[in-house]
Design an enzyme around this catalytic site. Structure first.
Site, PDB file in Angstrom:
ATOM      1  N   LYS A  13     -23.243 -45.345   5.460  1.00  0.00           N
ATOM      2  CA  LYS A  13     -22.791 -45.187   6.847  1.00  0.00           C
ATOM      3  C   LYS A  13     -23.797 -45.804   7.826  1.00  0.00           C
ATOM      4  O   LYS A  13     -23.421 -46.563   8.706  1.00  0.00           O
ATOM      5  CB  LYS A  13     -22.605 -43.691   7.190  1.00  0.00           C
ATOM      6  N   ARG A  88     -19.546 -33.210  10.628  1.00  0.00           N
ATOM      7  CA  ARG A  88     -19.807 -32.925   9.214  1.00  0.00           C
ATOM      8  C   ARG A  88     -19.145 -31.628   8.782  1.00  0.00           C
ATOM      9  O   ARG A  88     -19.260 -31.258   7.616  1.00  0.00           O
ATOM     10  CB  ARG A  88     -21.299 -32.803   8.996  1.00  0.00           C
TER      11      ARG A  88
HETATM   12  P1  AMP Z   1     -28.368 -37.877   7.509  1.00  0.00           P
HETATM   13  O1  AMP Z   1     -29.458 -38.787   7.949  1.00  0.00           O
HETATM   14  O2  AMP Z   1     -27.066 -38.127   8.210  1.00  0.00           O
HETATM   15  O3  AMP Z   1     -28.220 -37.809   6.009  1.00  0.00           O
HETATM   16  O4  AMP Z   1     -28.806 -36.393   7.974  1.00  0.00           O
HETATM   17  C1  AMP Z   1     -30.007 -35.793   7.496  1.00  0.00           C
HETATM   18  C2  AMP Z   1     -29.920 -34.283   7.644  1.00  0.00           C
HETATM   19  O5  AMP Z   1     -29.750 -33.930   9.027  1.00  0.00           O
HETATM   20  C3  AMP Z   1     -28.738 -33.629   6.933  1.00  0.00           C
HETATM   21  O6  AMP Z   1     -29.001 -33.387   5.557  1.00  0.00           O
HETATM   22  C4  AMP Z   1     -28.603 -32.337   7.739  1.00  0.00           C
HETATM   23  O7  AMP Z   1     -29.623 -31.400   7.413  1.00  0.00           O
HETATM   24  C5  AMP Z   1     -28.881 -32.821   9.153  1.00  0.00           C
HETATM   25  N1  AMP Z   1     -27.640 -33.269   9.845  1.00  0.00           N
HETATM   26  C6  AMP Z   1     -27.342 -34.534  10.264  1.00  0.00           C
HETATM   27  N2  AMP Z   1     -26.138 -34.560  10.863  1.00  0.00           N
HETATM   28  C7  AMP Z   1     -25.672 -33.294  10.848  1.00  0.00           C
HETATM   29  C8  AMP Z   1     -24.477 -32.674  11.288  1.00  0.00           C
HETATM   30  N3  AMP Z   1     -23.500 -33.392  11.896  1.00  0.00           N
HETATM   31  N4  AMP Z   1     -24.336 -31.341  11.088  1.00  0.00           N
HETATM   32  C9  AMP Z   1     -25.298 -30.603  10.497  1.00  0.00           C
HETATM   33  N5  AMP Z   1     -26.446 -31.120  10.030  1.00  0.00           N
HETATM   34  C10 AMP Z   1     -26.642 -32.459  10.215  1.00  0.00           C
END
Ligand code: AMP
Length: 215
Positions: A13, A88
């Site tokens: 993504k 999410r």
């Molecule tokens: P990502 O970089 O998108 O993989 O996000 C890293 C971490 O941030 C995730 O594993 C969650 O702990 C937190 N996170 C990011 N986006 C969300 C979201 N929309 N809702 C809840 N937690 C989030």
């Protein structure tokens, strides 16, 4: 264009959004990047979010929704956006629909980047990121030219703590229980587009670029 990218961690993504944001001239909004910036800056939100992130769990909906309410009202989002990592949960998707209604805006597409779990584990455990500019690398498919040094800004390239294998497994379990229900949520309102994202990213990029013609 107002596009949401959904898919498991490691589906590409962030890479895809960064690659095509210039084409659409839209803001690339990554909740994960925003949270990591808050953690680095030691803000109250960062302190609250850090424990959840380190464990590979989701940060509570209320914190995320408040953060996104502020972000989507910034001037750079007025010309369109590509959301990466949000929503999410179904609660977040409902809050986004309400917010878009309040702003009299509509989504153009929700794109599911479909990748099997084994591919995710392989990709994420070899993913590296620049701690300065956020550029994404992969030790196998897209290594840095000089070991540990970002090709773009010469910053230090590191492995995210949540890209360690036990945390990846938890993030996948969370994806299947909390985020996968969004597929049905958007499918039943005819907004979902599926694209196979297990191979190299070119096919996905071409698909995302073609959305402009559909609009
Ligand atoms: P990502 O970089 O998108 O993989 O996000 C890293 C971490 O941030 C995730 O594993 C969650 O702990 C937190 N996170 C990011 N986006 C969300 C979201 N929309 N809702 C809840 N937690 C989030």
């Amino acid at each position: 264009m107002r596009i949401i990218l959904i898919g498991p961690p490691g589906a590409g993504k962030g890479t895809q959004a960064a690659a095509i944001k210039g084409k659409y001239e839209v803001a690339h909004i990554s909740t994960g990047d925003m949270l990591r910036e808050n953690v680095s800056a030691g803000t109250e939100l960062g302190l609250e979010a850090k424990g959840f992130m380190d464990a590979g769990s989701l940060v509570p909906d209320e914190l995320i929704i408040n953060m996104m309410r502020g972000r989507l009202s910034q001037p750079d989002a007025a010309g369109g956006f590509m959301l990466d990592g949000f929503p999410r949960t179904v609660t977040q998707a409902e809050a986004l629909d309400e917010l878009m209604d309040e702003m009299s805006l509509a989504l153009d597409a929700v794109v599911l980047l479909d990748v099997p779990d084994e591919t995710v584990v392989g990709r994420l455990s070899s993913r590296r990121v620049c701690s300065s500019c956020g550029a994404i690398y992969n030790t196998k498919a897209h290594p840095t030219k000089a070991e540990g040094i970002c090709d773009v800004c010469s910053g230090g390239v590191i492995q995210r703590d949540d890209d360690k294998e036990d945390v990846i497994r938890n993030r996948l379990a969370v994806y299947h229980s909390k985020t996968a229900p969004l597929v049905e949520y958007y499918d039943k309102t005819g907004r979902l587009h599926r694209v196979g994202a297990a191979g190299a990213g070119d096919a996905v990029r071409r698909y995302l670029e073609s959305l402009k013609d559909v609009k």
